[in-house]
Design a protein around this motif. Structure first.
Motif, mmCIF file in Angstrom:
data_model
loop_
_atom_site.group_PDB
_atom_site.id
_atom_site.type_symbol
_atom_site.label_atom_id
_atom_site.label_comp_id
_atom_site.label_asym_id
_atom_site.label_seq_id
_atom_site.Cartn_x
_atom_site.Cartn_y
_atom_site.Cartn_z
ATOM 1 N N ALA A 112 0.828 -1.212 0.000
ATOM 2 C CA ALA A 112 0.000 0.000 0.000
ATOM 3 C C ALA A 112 0.864 1.265 0.000
ATOM 4 O O ALA A 112 0.397 2.332 -0.382
ATOM 5 N N THR A 113 2.117 1.147 0.417
ATOM 6 C CA THR A 113 3.021 2.299 0.304
ATOM 7 C C THR A 113 3.714 2.303 -1.058
ATOM 8 O O THR A 113 4.560 3.157 -1.320
ATOM 9 N N GLY A 114 3.367 1.339 -1.918
ATOM 10 C CA GLY A 114 3.848 1.355 -3.298
ATOM 11 C C GLY A 114 5.007 0.424 -3.599
ATOM 12 O O GLY A 114 5.544 0.454 -4.699
ATOM 13 N N HIS A 115 5.371 -0.429 -2.648
ATOM 14 C CA HIS A 115 6.590 -1.208 -2.833
ATOM 15 C C HIS A 115 6.354 -2.711 -2.914
ATOM 16 O O HIS A 115 5.573 -3.274 -2.155
ATOM 17 N N TYR B 240 -10.129 -3.840 7.399
ATOM 18 C CA TYR B 240 -8.913 -3.993 6.592
ATOM 19 C C TYR B 240 -8.187 -2.653 6.426
ATOM 20 O O TYR B 240 -6.959 -2.598 6.426
ATOM 21 N N HIS B 241 -8.962 -1.591 6.216
ATOM 22 C CA HIS B 241 -8.344 -0.266 6.097
ATOM 23 C C HIS B 241 -7.518 0.053 7.354
ATOM 24 O O HIS B 241 -6.414 0.559 7.278
ATOM 25 N N LEU B 242 -8.111 -0.233 8.514
ATOM 26 C CA LEU B 242 -7.412 0.041 9.778
ATOM 27 C C LEU B 242 -6.092 -0.723 9.823
ATOM 28 O O LEU B 242 -5.038 -0.169 10.119
ATOM 29 N N LYS B 243 -6.190 -2.008 9.548
ATOM 30 C CA LYS B 243 -4.998 -2.855 9.634
ATOM 31 C C LYS B 243 -3.931 -2.372 8.660
ATOM 32 O O LYS B 243 -2.757 -2.246 9.016
ATOM 33 N N GLN B 244 -4.332 -2.110 7.447
ATOM 34 C CA GLN B 244 -3.365 -1.758 6.412
ATOM 35 C C GLN B 244 -2.635 -0.445 6.723
ATOM 36 O O GLN B 244 -1.499 -0.253 6.300
ATOM 37 N N HIS B 245 -3.275 0.432 7.464
ATOM 38 C CA HIS B 245 -2.649 1.712 7.794
ATOM 39 C C HIS B 245 -2.001 1.708 9.183
ATOM 40 O O HIS B 245 -1.649 2.774 9.695
ATOM 41 N N GLY B 246 -1.890 0.547 9.798
ATOM 42 C CA GLY B 246 -1.235 0.484 11.105
ATOM 43 C C GLY B 246 -2.079 1.058 12.226
ATOM 44 O O GLY B 246 -1.561 1.386 13.297
ATOM 45 N N ALA B 247 -3.383 1.168 12.021
ATOM 46 C CA ALA B 247 -4.252 1.811 13.007
ATOM 47 C C ALA B 247 -5.085 0.824 13.815
ATOM 48 O O ALA B 247 -5.946 1.224 14.592
ATOM 49 N N LEU B 248 -4.823 -0.462 13.637
ATOM 50 C CA LEU B 248 -5.556 -1.474 14.391
ATOM 51 C C LEU B 248 -4.644 -1.968 15.515
ATOM 52 O O LEU B 248 -3.735 -2.765 15.273
ATOM 53 N N LEU B 249 -4.882 -1.496 16.713
ATOM 54 C CA LEU B 249 -4.001 -1.862 17.827
ATOM 55 C C LEU B 249 -4.223 -3.313 18.247
ATOM 56 O O LEU B 249 -5.363 -3.773 18.334
ATOM 57 N N ALA B 250 -3.126 -4.012 18.515
ATOM 58 C CA ALA B 250 -3.233 -5.380 19.028
ATOM 59 C C ALA B 250 -4.058 -5.362 20.318
ATOM 60 O O ALA B 250 -4.963 -6.175 20.501
ATOM 61 N N LEU C 88 -9.876 -3.081 -7.783
ATOM 62 C CA LEU C 88 -9.591 -3.377 -6.378
ATOM 63 C C LEU C 88 -9.814 -2.195 -5.447
ATOM 64 O O LEU C 88 -9.476 -1.062 -5.786
ATOM 65 N N ARG C 89 -10.351 -2.480 -4.264
ATOM 66 C CA ARG C 89 -10.331 -1.508 -3.188
ATOM 67 C C ARG C 89 -8.928 -1.542 -2.566
ATOM 68 O O ARG C 89 -8.174 -2.492 -2.785
ATOM 69 N N PRO C 90 -8.564 -0.517 -1.762
ATOM 70 C CA PRO C 90 -7.163 -0.410 -1.332
ATOM 71 C C PRO C 90 -6.584 -1.670 -0.683
ATOM 72 O O PRO C 90 -5.406 -1.955 -0.836
ATOM 73 N N PHE C 91 -7.400 -2.430 0.032
ATOM 74 C CA PHE C 91 -6.864 -3.571 0.790
ATOM 75 C C PHE C 91 -7.018 -4.882 0.030
ATOM 76 O O PHE C 91 -6.696 -5.942 0.569
ATOM 77 N N GLU C 92 -7.475 -4.824 -1.195
ATOM 78 C CA GLU C 92 -7.701 -6.052 -1.946
ATOM 79 C C GLU C 92 -6.467 -6.428 -2.778
ATOM 80 O O GLU C 92 -5.703 -5.574 -3.203
ATOM 81 N N ALA C 112 2.940 -0.506 -6.985
ATOM 82 C CA ALA C 112 2.980 0.960 -6.954
ATOM 83 C C ALA C 112 1.585 1.559 -6.931
ATOM 84 O O ALA C 112 1.404 2.696 -6.510
ATOM 85 N N THR C 113 0.580 0.796 -7.357
ATOM 86 C CA THR C 113 -0.804 1.277 -7.219
ATOM 87 C C THR C 113 -1.380 0.873 -5.863
ATOM 88 O O THR C 113 -2.557 1.131 -5.590
ATOM 89 N N GLY C 114 -0.562 0.232 -5.024
ATOM 90 C CA GLY C 114 -0.969 -0.049 -3.652
ATOM 91 C C GLY C 114 -1.444 -1.457 -3.380
ATOM 92 O O GLY C 114 -1.888 -1.746 -2.271
ATOM 93 N N HIS C 115 -1.302 -2.357 -4.353
ATOM 94 C CA HIS C 115 -1.907 -3.679 -4.203
ATOM 95 C C HIS C 115 -0.897 -4.818 -4.153
ATOM 96 O O HIS C 115 0.060 -4.848 -4.911
#
Lengths: 360, 360, 360, 360
Positions: A112-115, B240-250, C88-92, C112-115
């Motif tokens: 998701a950061t592009g890498h 999933y959005h939360l997890k992917q952005h590091g915003a889902l606390l253990a 795709l949605r961002p987390f897919e 690079a598109t985030g997937h």
């Protein structure tokens, strides 16, 4: 009476060996949060507690202030995605073992950061100089292949194994030879460095890597990880990365206070030792009973293949993770211990294992 | 003695009106964290505390479980970037006022998720139906312009003003007419809804928006914001959005416990009322003394133009933010009050202001 | 005299079997570009040529205008990254075989598109229902694993093999069963559909996939690929994706004219047949001579293991790609033929192979 | 007969002054494409034509090979998004004027690479040292504001005005003083450098900027732009950026041949001179007739405020763009001329304008 009062005294029906983040924080941490609650502090990580915590960590690392910069983030995913993306230009890739945490447990956070993550086979959960170099060589068809630039390892590894000093040294040398940066995910670095298998000091981690992080969440903190950056180019303007990814807490003190407690004394590694000892007590019994460990118990995770009947028996009293159904009447299960694991509960688990065998 | 002990008793040399996150958490929150520390809980936001906190919040909102889903994140930046990016396809844009928080205070976090912010002029810090519709109409040259899809507002606004029910209703209707979603940044929603200018109930916010968040960090929590999603399409797979952005606390419990305390009673808005009352006490004096407010003090922020000599005088005893040097021997300064602001310190500030005038 | 005149008549020192894009375009295409050069046209893909080309393609596909929408892009990488990210949605995540083009030949363009790309083992260069379903099942640990949503296949595959109707049908059914979308990379779809192994019509591709693209670059065009979208949700607003990624040419006519020539008659598949026939002539000789093909020659690529001495001999007169050094005095080499390959040069290559054997 | 034959001879019902990309390419370019069609060439921009085109461009620039590297891309959006994103770390921002092309005509392409655009007010369509420095100063609140790092200007500007040498020099010096890179969008650089207002040579552009591009699409090419990079750090590994964004054509020759024709002689600026002369002929008449130009006609675009009745009259015979409805019975319209604009059609337009006035 506060509405949440009713939770306080409830006994859990089953004790959990599910993970190392089922409880709150070490009492000393809560105590400090309470004691320092009213003092006004500068925001966004520039408070006295963060500053003091950085000093304490540097003392443990054996580093001066100019040698490493230290930043705090709320979660391991934040630590991984920020560390990795800060090292890479848009077309650069990170190399990781196929069982690596970032490959399949971060919801695609790195991508998701592009890498791209270039996968190489794991050997006992770990990267080796040979697999690393092979992965590097196979990704040199410019500009059609993303350019390898960073190596990701975790210590302890995803299956709880640890790197020896010699192993890490060789990977580090391979990286330098190939022009690669080295990054260590330290979600369980406390367990790793207090492992009976460990022969490294904190300073070795600094010497062998360019950037690594120290996991607080899985070793006594409510939340929080400390990213340690030796490479000065990566360190430059690093705080912007934190802010941009939502990882710069307004009340930075919340994490600063916790790391100050963990690193103001030897508490951090003491907690690791406890967690490891609890795991070893379980795996020792299991091997004595003749069960096959999937990986040697070097830190606070026990992976063992058990008959399904025994698994059922244990599940009536304990929570733990079914790692893999092996399809032969067995399953690999994972028991995780932590700084908070009660020895009495370990003994109960061991007793239940033995009892289960009798019943089968 | 813990290493951090020495902090406990130190008096601050200057009292700070810099922001509303200089202190720790409301004591009731720390008490609950302490009381519930040892209970084992499921991780990643599925613990009892988070569940209970969601219930309490829904009661305040007047919503059933099926009407809104609620997720907790560690920071306001996380809340904004996740909420916004979850609403948009890659080519879609968010419309915000030019003074909006996401325009210039989030380090490009929204753009880092790939989305353009279309700027429209603010009127008293707020969006109006007219500026919104004009901004929408000016961005219809498909496919050369990013497609407007979401409207961002914050309540309270960046300069502390609040939306009336009628204002929010009109924006909401404009959004529906234009096929736009409406998102409210609630970093200071507690101050907004306890403002003397406010005529909205929690339920109105739910009715008029598609997604909004409730800021804990700036109103009594150590950290944490609650994202409330009414739109079912946005809500789907949101975790999933939360997890992917590091915003889902253990240890999701950390935020769950805090929101349970804030919303298990009327504590949250009571804290807002206190903060607002403290600010009003300052601005009332300032207007009595003939100083010009840059924006009416509707919540917990006071923006006032003061002579530089008076600013200097006050800075010897208080921390506050120089908002803008106006170049005419004056500066606009900002005083922020909070749930933790001591009435005695407000009185001292007011006394110093009066004393400064005499000395000038 | 134009400065580039001197290039015109130069004979190449070595004939190239390196790839299928070494020459310019089919003469009929250049002729049409020349003939239609001065007519003024609407920009950005709304010109008459693009419209007419879309009609012609739809006729070949057996589709009405409402069934599929068609967009032109300048490169295969554009086609892949835009098609995939639009689904795709961002987390897919997208599932692909480990030898897939997007895994290692697109410089990380998908990531690079985030997937994330979830890799599964290739069987003869292709996806199978079994590997697909297994890959899907292993990535269901929500929200820690990126959510599988799309399946990527290419026809012909990266090693030149083609999907039979039965194979594609089964993959399509597996996708529908698992709630996955199916995308086909058609960089070499012309070669695939004119393969002696092929039993599919264009219409089958439409029926079995949600989105696919037709490669012009590798079959007679100067540049350009046509993305065909059946799924109406993906098709909506698709042109924004093109624009945002720099793939919407101002002079859309440039690609429109080319596809109109390729699909206004049977030219496209005729060019594929020629390319395939040329490859088969090479591989037939090689197998007669007892050499081992790495993959059956189903389209326009020949992969064969040759002794290094023979490779050296051939390199003195021909360009081709060393695919893999096998380390046993041999190498796998790749000969690629194209719409432009001259039969005489194939005969020369074959003669050189035979001559080389005599000399060894 | 090829299916597209019927297009060839059709006269357009209306002549278009809509844009400068309504026709195909300059005949010399098509001729070269045809003449060099069969020669086999290396792919991906390493062909002889690209190499030769780079040499020719460098001769015009007055640069040695080591001074600048040159890359070809298919579209202006590609050129902008790749150039900008290659200059910036994730948290860095680009400063542009509010009327800048990247602000509202690129479908959010810059933001889609993760970067914020900081807007400053345009003065006659252009950036000034004052607005630049003010924008820079207002975005220094680290780490809350994205860090300004790059300045975007276009020459000609979005309203057709050009930078003088003195103006560009001052912006360049301001950039160096503030630690900013300078990037010039040259979509219409040919028109700019052949403007009667221009006092710069190609070499000045190199000296004053870090990276810029030369637009072929809008000045005689079928497609293609040339990115020129002076800054060695940006230039390093630049080709990966091209590949990752789908902008590296397999048949790089297609763009190479075109730039070789445009820069192998003085053709490029000659085409610009023609386009500009045609525009000036229109605007001269309009000012003689007393109409108000919205911007001085310095290149190939005429912006003029006309009565709606006259606009209607002209629309019966010509295509042009309604730039803005002014609401007072008038509209600002835009006439664009190009390398292909026929003088006879300009004369007809002028005659129609005069005729329209008589009829009104």
């Amino acid at each position: 009476m506060p509405v949440s009062e009713f939770y306080a005294g409830e006994p859990p029906l089953k004790y959990s060996f599910m993970d190392d983040y089922s409880e709150g924080a070490h009492p000393q941490i809560l105590d400090s949060l309470l004691r320092n609650n009213r003092t006004q502090q500068t925001s966004y990580g520039k408070d006295d507690f963060c500053e003091q915590a950085r000093k304490s960590i540097r003392q443990h690392l054996g580093c001066s202030e100019s040698e490493v910069s230290i930043h705090f983030v709320p979660s391991g995913t934040s630590a991984n995605l920020i560390s990795i993306s800060s090292c890479l230009r848009p077309f650069e890739a990170v190399i990781a073992v196929d069982s690596g945490h970032i490959v399949s447990k971060e919801a695609g956070a790195i991508e998701a950061t592009g890498h791209k993550i270039i996968q190489v086979p794991a050997v006992n959960g770990k990267m080796t100089p040979e697999t690393l170099e092979k992965g590097f060589r196979q990704n040199q068809f410019a500009p059609h292949m993303a350019k390898p630039r960073l190596v990701y390892i975790s210590n302890a590894s995803e299956i709880g194994t640890v790197y020896t000093k010699s192993e890490l040294c060789q990977i580090s040398e391979t990286c330098r030879k190939l022009g690669l940066l080295l990054f260590m995910d330290g979600a369980r670095i406390g367990a790793a460095l207090s492992s009976h298998k460990n022969d490294m000091a904190w300073r070795d981690i600094v010497d062998f890597t360019d950037i690594f992080w120290i996991g607080g969440t899985k070793l006594g903190a409510l939340l929080g990880e400390a990213i340690v950056i030796k490479n000065t180019q990566i360190a430059q303007d690093f705080i912007y990365h934190l802010k941009q990814h939502g990882a710069l807490l307004a009340k930075g003190r919340v994490i600063g206070i916790q790391f100050l407690e963990l690193f103001g004394s030897n508490l951090f590694l003491e907690l690791g030792s406890h967690a490891n000892a609890m795991a070893l007590r379980i795996s020792t019994l299991l091997t004595e009973l003749g069960f096959m460990l999937s990986a040697e118990t070097e830190t606070n995770q026990v992976f063992v293949k058990l008959p399904l009947a025994l698994v059922d028996h244990l599940q009536s009293r304990f929570h733990f993770y079914i790692w893999e159904e092996t399809g032969d009447g067995h399953a690999v299960v994972r028991f995780v211990t932590s700084w908070a694991t009660e020895a009495m509960q370990v003994d109960k688990l061991n007793a239940y294992i033995k009892q289960g065998l009798v019943l089968m």
